[in-house]
Scaffold this motif. Structure first.
Motif, PDB file in Angstrom:
ATOM      1  N   CYS A  71       0.832  -1.199   0.000  1.00  0.00           N
ATOM      2  CA  CYS A  71       0.000   0.000   0.000  1.00  0.00           C
ATOM      3  C   CYS A  71       0.871   1.256   0.000  1.00  0.00           C
ATOM      4  CB  CYS A  71      -0.917   0.016   1.228  1.00  0.00           C
ATOM      5  SG  CYS A  71      -2.164  -1.304   1.224  1.00  0.00           S
ATOM      6  N   PRO A  72       0.709   2.158  -0.983  1.00  0.00           N
ATOM      7  CA  PRO A  72       1.505   3.395  -1.001  1.00  0.00           C
ATOM      8  C   PRO A  72       1.255   4.232   0.244  1.00  0.00           C
ATOM      9  CG  PRO A  72       0.387   3.030  -3.104  1.00  0.00           C
ATOM     10  CD  PRO A  72      -0.185   2.041  -2.131  1.00  0.00           C
ATOM     11  N   ARG A  80      -3.622   4.338   7.153  1.00  0.00           N
ATOM     12  CA  ARG A  80      -4.033   3.463   8.251  1.00  0.00           C
ATOM     13  C   ARG A  80      -2.864   2.616   8.760  1.00  0.00           C
ATOM     14  NH1 ARG A  80      -9.216  -0.001   7.377  1.00  0.00           N
ATOM     15  NH2 ARG A  80      -8.762  -0.266   9.591  1.00  0.00           N
ATOM     16  N   LEU A  81      -1.823   2.519   7.920  1.00  0.00           N
ATOM     17  CA  LEU A  81      -0.645   1.739   8.315  1.00  0.00           C
ATOM     18  C   LEU A  81       0.504   2.628   8.747  1.00  0.00           C
ATOM     19  CD1 LEU A  81      -0.771  -0.769   5.328  1.00  0.00           C
ATOM     20  CD2 LEU A  81      -1.382  -1.276   7.693  1.00  0.00           C
ATOM     21  N   VAL A 169       1.550  -5.505   3.275  1.00  0.00           N
ATOM     22  CA  VAL A 169       0.885  -4.225   3.071  1.00  0.00           C
ATOM     23  C   VAL A 169       1.705  -3.031   3.562  1.00  0.00           C
ATOM     24  CG1 VAL A 169      -1.430  -5.203   3.146  1.00  0.00           C
ATOM     25  CG2 VAL A 169      -0.331  -4.478   5.269  1.00  0.00           C
ATOM     26  N   GLY A 170       2.657  -3.234   4.449  1.00  0.00           N
ATOM     27  CA  GLY A 170       3.373  -2.114   5.037  1.00  0.00           C
ATOM     28  C   GLY A 170       4.855  -2.391   5.174  1.00  0.00           C
ATOM     29  N   PRO A 171       5.595  -1.401   5.682  1.00  0.00           N
ATOM     30  CA  PRO A 171       7.063  -1.521   5.807  1.00  0.00           C
ATOM     31  C   PRO A 171       7.484  -2.343   7.016  1.00  0.00           C
ATOM     32  CG  PRO A 171       6.355   0.608   6.613  1.00  0.00           C
ATOM     33  CD  PRO A 171       5.115  -0.077   6.093  1.00  0.00           C
ATOM     34  N   ALA A 172       6.993  -3.549   7.119  1.00  0.00           N
ATOM     35  CA  ALA A 172       7.362  -4.433   8.227  1.00  0.00           C
ATOM     36  C   ALA A 172       8.501  -5.347   7.796  1.00  0.00           C
ATOM     37  CB  ALA A 172       6.159  -5.253   8.672  1.00  0.00           C
ATOM     38  N   ASN A 254      12.810  -8.692   3.836  1.00  0.00           N
ATOM     39  CA  ASN A 254      13.057  -8.989   5.253  1.00  0.00           C
ATOM     40  C   ASN A 254      14.536  -9.123   5.611  1.00  0.00           C
ATOM     41  OD1 ASN A 254      10.205  -9.211   5.961  1.00  0.00           O
ATOM     42  ND2 ASN A 254      10.235 -11.116   4.786  1.00  0.00           N
ATOM     43  N   ALA A 255      15.400  -8.473   4.861  1.00  0.00           N
ATOM     44  CA  ALA A 255      16.826  -8.506   5.212  1.00  0.00           C
ATOM     45  C   ALA A 255      17.071  -7.677   6.469  1.00  0.00           C
ATOM     46  CB  ALA A 255      17.667  -7.995   4.062  1.00  0.00           C
TER      47      ALA A 255
END
Length: 354
Positions: A71-72, A80-81, A169-172, A254-255
């Motif tokens: 999601c941008p 929302r994120l 969906v997000g920067p996780a 996920n590095a």
């Protein structure tokens, strides 16, 4: 002749019933002594599983709204994120609860197993019956250990799913410390470990409050030790990246960045930026060559024209299962040490002092 043949069979059946009766008795005793801790753990686990399942569904819905893609940030879904949104704060709070659930298990289920008997002076009564102290110990530990394993496995499965959906969906990043601990079967291994450590400290200290304090201090200390050491449990890989490059290459998926990746402007020391010849610039030099601007466009253009790059050491996301296995093995090894210590303490306990 008939009574002679049937007597051994009748005696065998009576022995089996006596054995089953002792197991049922220990099961009932375990339930009576630990029912409130067991019920509280079930309630907490049910709340976590239900809430995280709901959040997983909500994140999946956002993922579909974004066309099954990331999601941008400037989209309604991306807002929302954002870092301080209620959704993100709720997920962070639940992640912390999952992280500290092993501590609660060690304090409220592990510690009372033996401290209760010492403080209430019931060891002599419990261990002088037809059940030996060793059998009493392993039966109770087996029952409570199976309960801890089942409950934490349910929580771990839902937590793992939630963390994986969050990365869609997000920067996780699943290699960050809290998501790393809350994925895979690490919550199970860590919970079993602190259950066993709680029992061991309770057996050694024989008092509830000091044993609880010992579990808390040990948990915090080992947690920070693992957080400090886990990025280097395997030798990191190295890569050179252009500072203005839009494609982060190996640092995606996920590095975990172990060293590098940060640029320091305006300092006398190293900046973390290297020129085309491989010489590291100081923060003062970098600021003089590419002064920071408000929107960052001019600075990025300057970095591109100078062909500056960074040296980064990282762990690829493909190593997460290997890291999970290494950390879980360490916790299970500590579990084995704690169980051996409990067995040794119980064998040497003076019943007359029970």
């Amino acid at each position: 002749m008939s009574p002679v043949i049937e007597a051994p069979a009748r005696a065998s059946r009576q022995d089996d019933l006596g054995s089953a009766g002792s197991v049922r008795g220990l099961l009932w005793l375990t339930w009576r002594q630990h029912r409130w801790a067991v019920l509280s753990t079930l309630v907490l686990a049910a709340v976590l599983v239900g809430w995280m399942t709901y959040l997983s569904m909500e994140l999946t819905d956002l993922w579909h709204q974004c066309g099954n893609a990331y999601c941008p940030e400037n989209s309604p879904q991306g807002e929302r994120l954002a870092g301080s949104s209620p959704l993100v704060l709720t997920m962070g709070a639940l992640a912390r609860v999952v992280q500290y659930m092993p501590l609660l298990i060690g304090v409220f289920i592990g510690v009372p197993v033996l401290t209760r008997e010492h403080e209430q002076r019931t060891l002599l009564l419990a261990w002088s019956q037809d059940v030996s102290p060793t059998r009493w110990l392993w039966t109770k530990l087996g029952m409570l250990g199976l309960f801890v394993t089942a409950v934490t496995a349910a929580v771990a499965g839902v937590s793992d799913h939630l963390q994986h959906v969050d990365t869609l969906v997000g920067p996780a990043n699943l290699f960050d410390y809290v998501p790393f601990l809350n994925t895979g079967m690490l919550p199970v291994a860590i919970s079993i470990c602190w259950f066993a450590v709680g029992v061991a400290l309770g057996a050694a200290i024989k008092r509830t409050l000091p044993a609880v304090f010992g579990v808390i201090v040990s948990f915090i200390g080992l947690t920070y030790l693992v957080q400090w050491r886990y990025p280097t449990l395997m030798k990191p890989l190295s890569v050179q990246l252009q500072m203005d490059g839009p494609d982060r290459g190996p640092l995606r998926d996920n590095a975990l960045v172990v060293k590098g990746g940060m640029i320091d402007y305006g300092i006398d020391g190293p900046s973390g930026a290297f020129d085309a010849s491989g010489r590291e610039l100081s923060g003062v030099e970098l600021q003089r060559l590419c002064p920071p601007d408000n929107d960052g466009d001019k600075m990025l253009s300057c970095l591109s024209n100078l062909h500056l790059h960074q040296h980064v050491q990282y762990q690829p996301g493909s190593r997460i299962p290997d890291f999970h296995l290494i950390v879980a093995t360490g916790y299970l090894g500590l579990t084995a040490v704690a169980l051996v210590a409990v067995w040794w303490i119980v064998r040497r306990t003076n019943l007359s002092a029970g």
